[in-house]
Structure formats: structure tokens, C-alpha cells
Design a protein around this motif. Structure first.
Motif, short mmCIF file in Angstrom:
data_model
loop_
_atom_site.label_atom_id
_atom_site.label_comp_id
_atom_site.label_asym_id
_atom_site.label_seq_id
_atom_site.Cartn_x
_atom_site.Cartn_y
_atom_site.Cartn_z
N UNK A 1 0.79 -1.34 0.17
CA UNK A 1 -0.14 -0.13 -0.16
C UNK A 1 1.14 1.30 0.03
N UNK A 2 2.05 1.23 0.77
CA UNK A 2 2.81 2.50 0.95
C UNK A 2 3.44 2.69 -0.55
N UNK A 3 3.76 1.71 -1.37
CA UNK A 3 4.71 1.70 -2.76
C UNK A 3 3.33 2.24 -3.61
N UNK A 4 2.11 1.71 -3.45
CA UNK A 4 1.44 1.92 -4.31
C UNK A 4 0.88 3.46 -4.33
N UNK A 5 0.70 4.18 -3.22
CA UNK A 5 0.14 5.51 -3.01
C UNK A 5 1.23 6.29 -3.49
N UNK A 6 2.89 5.91 -3.23
CA UNK A 6 3.63 6.96 -3.54
C UNK A 6 3.90 6.83 -5.01
N UNK A 7 3.76 5.95 -5.70
CA UNK A 7 3.93 5.88 -7.23
C UNK A 7 2.69 6.63 -7.89
N UNK A 8 1.59 6.23 -7.50
CA UNK A 8 0.50 7.22 -7.95
C UNK A 8 0.67 8.62 -7.88
N UNK A 9 0.95 9.12 -6.70
CA UNK A 9 1.24 10.61 -6.36
C UNK A 9 2.63 11.06 -6.92
N UNK A 10 3.38 10.29 -7.25
CA UNK A 10 4.77 10.74 -7.90
C UNK A 10 4.18 11.09 -9.52
N UNK A 11 3.63 10.11 -9.83
CA UNK A 11 2.80 10.49 -11.47
C UNK A 11 2.02 11.61 -11.49
N UNK A 12 1.10 11.77 -10.54
CA UNK A 12 0.17 12.94 -10.53
C UNK A 12 0.78 14.17 -10.37
N UNK A 13 1.74 14.15 -9.66
CA UNK A 13 2.82 15.42 -9.26
C UNK A 13 3.31 16.01 -10.62
#
Length: 700
Positions: free
Chosen positions: A560-572
Motif C-alpha cells: 500500500x505504501x509503494x502503491x500510493x507513493x507511485x500514484x502521487x509521483x505520477x500525478x505530481x
């Protein structure tokens, strides 16, 4: 090129944001190029020598995006945290981070930001570039270790920092806004902030760790306390929206039917004026020196005018009256002199010697309607031979701790529009101790600030939570009151301001025991677009996604940590950091102990929250949604969440369609159905969002 020269030092490029657009802008600016060569590159070299890690250089946006076209800034990261930027669209500016992480990295950071040249913008600080300011900042960055570990423990700088941190931890700002992307717990934390402001003793007793937040047990206690304070009316909640206005918030006219079926208009208070009135009328909390159930006494010391006897009494914490020839009134026997006096004088003497009790309140008058001093009886009556230095017959005395003096506050309205009576001393039966202290405080006599520590009161605190504060029209809602919420303009402050309300005609000011806590969704409106009047008057606390809260918990192998981190890096990169996804979206997954049910919660989060939100963010630009979900990096078709469809124009319209287009086909994407056995039911598809190579489960 200078950017490449910096990267060759071992500085990392931040998220591929050093795109051709920003490189061209830097190359075309001799000023920026020289600044990078003479200041930024040497800074990175020295940081590398000091073995400081996580050094990154970046900008915003990616090639071809609107962000890349409009940005004129380079961002510098230390320890993988944004610390400052160089902006050069027009003037050369330095922008400094307001994040807590930076304060933790550099203990002298708060002191540096107090420089008068640096302007607080809420979510960041900004200043025109100057060599003097840069030198101070450079020293701060390069002396991090000595500031944090090697500095003399008796250093005044450390004392300042430590005191500031303690003050911040204990005190709640009168006006604050919790801002951040959706799902970051703004409303959740607003409840905690409200309880902390209204009942700081209770909050302190919970001993909540500010770094990790409240535990489940602490949260339960907070929720109970919040419900209690709401039921008492000390915490109130309102949500701003586009049609919300002054009449609902402050006061307005309300139509009512009269007994004879006519329409009458009555002034109706809004939630803000109501809670201000409640805060002003709040029952004071007393310590043992003031008896909240005691009496209030009117006292005239040798008349209402200024005189030596009165001055002596006020300066020496006593109260005194005349008729010394009556002798000591401690005994029940009265001499002929006493018996010869009139009824008013006899009553004054008996009240003063027999009825005024320790803990009672005394008001000393300076006219028929006004008071100039207030005190508390601190001991028993005594008869003093020789009286006062200026009046030998003022033998009847009481020890009185004069809490405040040297003011003049009218009491006629509070005393039911009645003047003080002629007798020297008598009880003011219409007034309670609470009435007097609240009335004095309302007129700028803040006894809490001028009294000794062992005597006095403090009003109960109140809090107003304004959810979605940025969605309302601030000028329309607050009107002329926007200035009054500033701490320096509140009731009792040195620069107190009062206004006359338009409908009721009442004089109004904002009490200093009312805390205003706003929440702001940055995805709904950019912080940069916020009303400037609001930005100046509130402290801003950023609430960003915290993937680390999930502690790398895995559900069906999905981190869950890596999933949310990755989604947010792409959105940023594709949009900005204000539109990232909050950790609250995944908390139902994290909190669910049953793995099968947790996986269902994860599917529901994507179906009902994340996908609709991405559609809104990117205006149904499905190609960007595809990039966020990582479909572009999945070689296996069955692991992609979106289906791709290509339509040739010739097949749709014939070879002679006449459309003036650069391409010969239309590519569209759509979300694959959320159904049993679909890609949404395959854990490997979620893992592939952050892990480029996923081993397929073996077939049994």
C-alpha cells in the motif's frame, strides 16, 4: 550547459523535470546561468563534501505540458525534500519551503525565516534575491550539523529555537487553516485542533505524539470530548459554499409572521456572531482566591473624584472608609457616635465590617455610573489606629487585592440602566461576579493579563470549524469583519477594533477566546488563488499524503505504501502536488484485518473514489489517466486497467471524408469493467503499477 555540469556532481534530476523548456529558459538568461555557476553549483559541491544526501535539482511539469511552458523556476532538494527555489520569470526571487521537514532538517530555519525581507505566503516564504540574504541562507545549510549537534547547549540561538518549538506545541493559533489534497485528513485533524484549542488541559493530558498522531484509544477520547464540547456549544461547525453569505454567517433580516398575520422582519444572528456572543458571555473559571458565587460590592473611597486616600488604597492593596470615631466594629457593641449616624452610613459601616467576605469582588467607582478599579477581598476586617497617612479617620480597613485599576468603564447598562446609589458601601445585587469580570473584559480590561498568578479567571475557549473555507466568497461572507479576526485587532488587544453591524446597529468586536479553524481542499482551488485578505490573517498548516502510515502493509502482495507513493509521483509530474491522492483513500484497506475483505476495499477505493477523481483532474484525458495507472509500462495486456480502441477515419467516414487531420485514426481509452474475474480482481495488476516486472502466478 550549467545544469548538466551540476548533475555531473552526482546531483539527481528530480522526476525528469529538467525538460528542454526549462533548460532553454536557463540558457537564455545570463543572470540565472551566472547564479547557478557562482552560487548553486558551489553549494552542491560543499553539501557533497559534508556528505549530505538526497541532493536533487528539478523544476515542474514534463515536456509538452502546460506546466513546462509556464514554469520559470528551479527547485533544489536536500535529503529528498524541497528546500528552496530560484524563480526568474520577471524578477529574481528566492522561495523557501514552509514544510515541517525542513524545520527538522535545519533547526535554525525558523529564525532565518523571521528576517523582515522574507514574506510569509502561508505555504511558502518568498523574498527578492540579495547576496546578503543568500549568504545567511548558505551558512544555515552548510552548518546544519553544528547547529543541530555541536552547538553550545547554552547558545541563545538554541534557546530561541527551543522556546519557539515549545510555544508552538502548547499554544494553538487563533486563526489557522489546514490545507492539502483530498483525503489527507483535514477534517479529521480539525476535530483534534478544535479540542486542543478549546480544552488544552484535556488535550495535554492525552499526551499525543505530534509526529505519529493519536492512537486509537486517544482518538476515541478525543471524539468523546469533541461531542461533549459540541453539545455545550463551545465547538461549532459550518461549511462554506458559493451561495453562503454575510446574512447566514454574521447577521441578517429574517421574515416572521406576526399574530395578526402581518410580515415583520427580525434581526437574526448567524453562526459567527452567535459563537462570538457566547464566547464573550462565557462563564469565567475562577481559582480559590475569587469566589464565583460571592457578592459584588460598590465602594467609594472619599468620593468618586481622584483623591490622596483613594490613591493610597489602590497602591497599597487595601480598602478603607471613614467614621473612625465609631471605634472597632468587630464587636457587636455600637457607641453613641455610630448610633447618631444616618441609616445609609450605618449600613455602609456594617456592610464593610461584617458582610464583606474573603473572595468577594469590590468595584471602586469614579462617577455615578462608572468604575475605575476592581479587586478581590483578601482577608478579614480590621480597625487600624491612625487610619491612612492622608486621612487619620479612615480606620476601617480591609485587605483588597486590586486586580486592575486606572481605567473607566461604564456600568449603567449592566446595572439595568441604574446609577450607583449614594451610600459609600453596599452590595450590587443585580450583578454577579461573572457579569462584572466579563463586562470589564469586554471593555478591554483583561484582568487575566494584569493580575498576579494566584488571582483571577480565564474565559472558556470556543472554536468555530469552517470546512471548505476556500469555496466561499470571503468578502461576501466576512464583510467588514475580516479585519477584526486578526489577533491584534481582537477584543482586549492593544489595537482592538469595533464595528457597528449594519442590521442590528450593535457595536461588535471578536473576542480573543474564539479560535477559527478552517479546512481547504487544494484540489478544489489553488492556494495561490486564495483571497489575499484571508492568507494574511491565518496560519497555514499543510496536510499532505502520508503513505508511510501504511508501514508497507501488503494486501494480496500489494504494498500500500509503494502503491500510493507511485500514484502521487505520477500525478505530481502530470499535474501538480496539490492534486495528489490522500492516504484516507486507502485507510479502509489498511484497517481491514481480513485480507480478502481488504482487497475488496481496495477495489472499491479505485472504483468509487480514485478513478472518478482522476477523471475530474484530467478532464477525461484518458491518456494521462493511463500513465498514472502505469498501463503504459505493462507489457501484458491483461494487466492493464484501460482498454484501448483505435478507429480509422477511413473506416468510419470513407476514404474521401475530407477531414483536415494530422492523424488517420482516433485512439480512445475506457475503464475496463469492475467485475468478478476482471483485471480489477487481479492483484498482479496493482503490483505492476509500481513494480515494472511482475512474475505471473503459476497455473495450477
Amino acid at each position: 550547459m550549467i545544469i548538466d555540469s551540476i548533475l555531473e556532481l552526482g546531483v539527481e534530476e528530480r522526476l525528469n523535470t529538467l525538460h528542454p523548456e526549462i533548460r532553454e529558459k536557463v540558457a537564455n538568461s545570463g543572470t540565472v546561468t551566472r547564479l547557478l555557476e557562482d552560487l548553486i553549483k558551489p553549494l552542491f559541491e560543499q553539501l557533497k563534501e559534508n556528505k549530505v544526501g538526497g541532493l536533487q535539482l528539478g523544476s515542474e511539469g514534463i515536456t509538452g505540458t502546460d506546466a513546462a511552458a509556464r514554469i520559470h523556476a528551479l527547485k533544489i532538494y536536500i535529503n529528498n525534500t524541497w528546500v528552496f527555489s530560484i524563480e526568474f520569470k520577471h524578477d529574481l526571487l528566492l522561495t523557501f519551503s514552509a514544510r515541517d521537514k525542513v524545520h527538522n532538517l535545519f533547526p535554525g530555519y525558523a529564525l532565518f525565516l523571521s528576517d523582515p525581507e522574507i514574506e510569509n505566503k502561508g505555504d511558502h516564504f518568498i523574498s527578492p534575491f540579495s547576496e546578503e540574504l543568500w549568504d545567511k541562507f548558505r551558512v544555515l545549510l552548510l552548518n546544519k550539523k553544528s547547529l543541530s549537534t555541536d552547538m553550545d547547549k547554552n547558545s541563545p540561538i538554541l534557546d530561541i529555537i527551543e522556546n519557539a518549538m515549545k510555544t508552538e506545541a502548547i499554544n494553538s493559533p487563533l486563526n489557522q487553516i489546514l490545507f492539502g489534497p483530498p483525503g489527507t485528513g483535514k477534517t479529521y485533524h480539525a476535530i483534534e485542533a478544535a479540542v486542543k484549542a478549546v480544552d488544552p488541559d484535556f488535550y495535554s493530558a492525552l499526551n499525543i505524539d505530534e509526529r505519529i498522531g493519536a492512537s486509537n484509544v486517544q482518538r476515541t477520547e478525543l471524539s468523546k470530548k469533541y461531542a461533549q464540547l459540541c453539545s455545550e456549544g463551545r465547538i461549532r461547525f459550518v461549511t462554506f459554499h458559493q451561495s453562503y453569505g454575510y446574512e447566514e454567517f454574521v447577521e441578517g433580516l429574517k421574515a416572521e409572521a406576526t399574530p395578526d398575520n402581518q410580515i415583520a422582519y427580525k434581526v437574526s444572528n448567524g453562526i459567527f456572531k452567535s459563537i462570538c456572543d457566547a464566547a464573550l458571555r462565557s462563564e469565567p473559571v475562577f481559582n480559590s482566591d475569587i469566589n464565583s458565587a460571592g457578592k459584588v460590592w460598590k465602594l467609594s473611597i472619599e468620593g468618586a473624584h481622584q483623591n490622596p486616600a483613594k490613591t493610597y488604597c489602590l497602591e497599597n492593596n487595601i480598602a478603607a472608609i471613614g467614621w473612625g470615631m465609631t471605634g472597632d466594629l468587630s464587636s457587636p457593641i455600637r457607641n453613641d457616635y455610630f448610633n447618631a449616624e444616618g441609616k445609609n452610613n450605618q449600613n455602609s459601616l456594617n456592610y464593610f465590617s461584617q458582610d464583606m467576605k474573603e473572595g468577594d469582588l469590590v468595584v471602586c467607582i469614579d462617577s455615578k455610573t462608572s468604575v475605575e478599579a476592581v479587586g478581590v477581598v483578601a482577608g478579614p476586617y480590621r480597625y487600624v489606629d491612625g487610619g491612612l497617612p492622608t486621612r487619620g479617620d479612615y480606620n476601617h480597613q480591609l485587605p483588597v487585592n486590586w486586580l486592575a485599576k486606572g481605567f473607566s468603564v461604564d456600568f449603567k447598562e449592566l446595572n439595568e440602566n441604574t446609577q450607583f446609589n449614594l451610600p459609600t458601601c453596599y452590595p450590587l445585587s443585580r450583578l454577579s461576579v461573572s457579569d462584572v469580570l466579563t463586562h470589564l473584559k469586554a471593555h478591554g480590561v483583561n484582568i487575566e493579563r494584569v493580575q498576579s498568578e494566584s488571582v483571577g479567571f480565564h474565559s472558556q475557549n470556543y472554536a468555530l470549524i469552517i470546512d471548505e473555507i476556500n469555496r466561499g466568497n470571503i468578502s461576501k461572507i466576512f464583510g467588514e469583519l475580516i479585519t477584526l479576526i486578526e489577533p491584534s485587532k481582537r477584543r482586549g488587544a492593544k489595537e482592538q477594533l469595533d464595528v457597528t453591524l449594519p442590521y442590528s446597529g450593535q457595536s461588535f468586536s471578536v473576542p480573543d477566546n474564539l479560535f477559527i479553524i478552517g479546512t481547504m481542499n487544494t484540489a478544489d482551488r489553488s492556494l495561490a488563488m486564495m483571497d489575499t485578505a484571508l492568507r494574511r490573517r491565518f496560519d497555514f498548516k499543510e496536510m499532505m499524503p502520508k503513505p508511510e502510515l501504511f508501514k508497507n502493509r501488503k494486501v494480496k502482495g500489494i504494498d500500500l505504501t509503494r502503491l500510493l507513493e507511485t500514484l502521487n509521483r505520477r500525478i505530481e509530474v502530470l499535474y501538480d502536488r496539490e492534486h495528489t491522492l490522500g492516504h484516507a483513500f486507502f485507510f479502509p484497506v489498511y484497517d481491514e484485518e481480513n485480507e480478502d475483505q481488504a482487497f475488496i476495499e481496495l477495489q472499491q477505493a479505485f472504483k468509487n473514489k480514485i478513478i472518478p477523481l482522476l477523471e475530474e483532474y484530467f478532464y477525461e484525458d484518458w491518456n494521462k489517466i493511463r500513465l498514472v495507472l502505469g498501463d503504459s509500462q505493462k507489457s501484458e495486456q491483461h494487466l492493464r486497467f484501460l482498454s484501448k480502441q483505435e478507429d480509422l477515419y477511413a473506416d468510419l467516414f470513407g476514404s474521401e471524408h475530407g477531414l483536415d487531420l494530422y492523424e488517420d485514426k482516433k485512439v480512445t481509452y475506457s475503464v475496463k469493467p469492475f467485475a468478478k474475474g476482471s483485471v480489477w480482481d487481479d492483484p498482479a495488476a496493482y503490483i505492476a503499477m509500481y513494480k515494472m516486472s511482475v512474475s505471473e502466478p503459476s497455473e495450477s
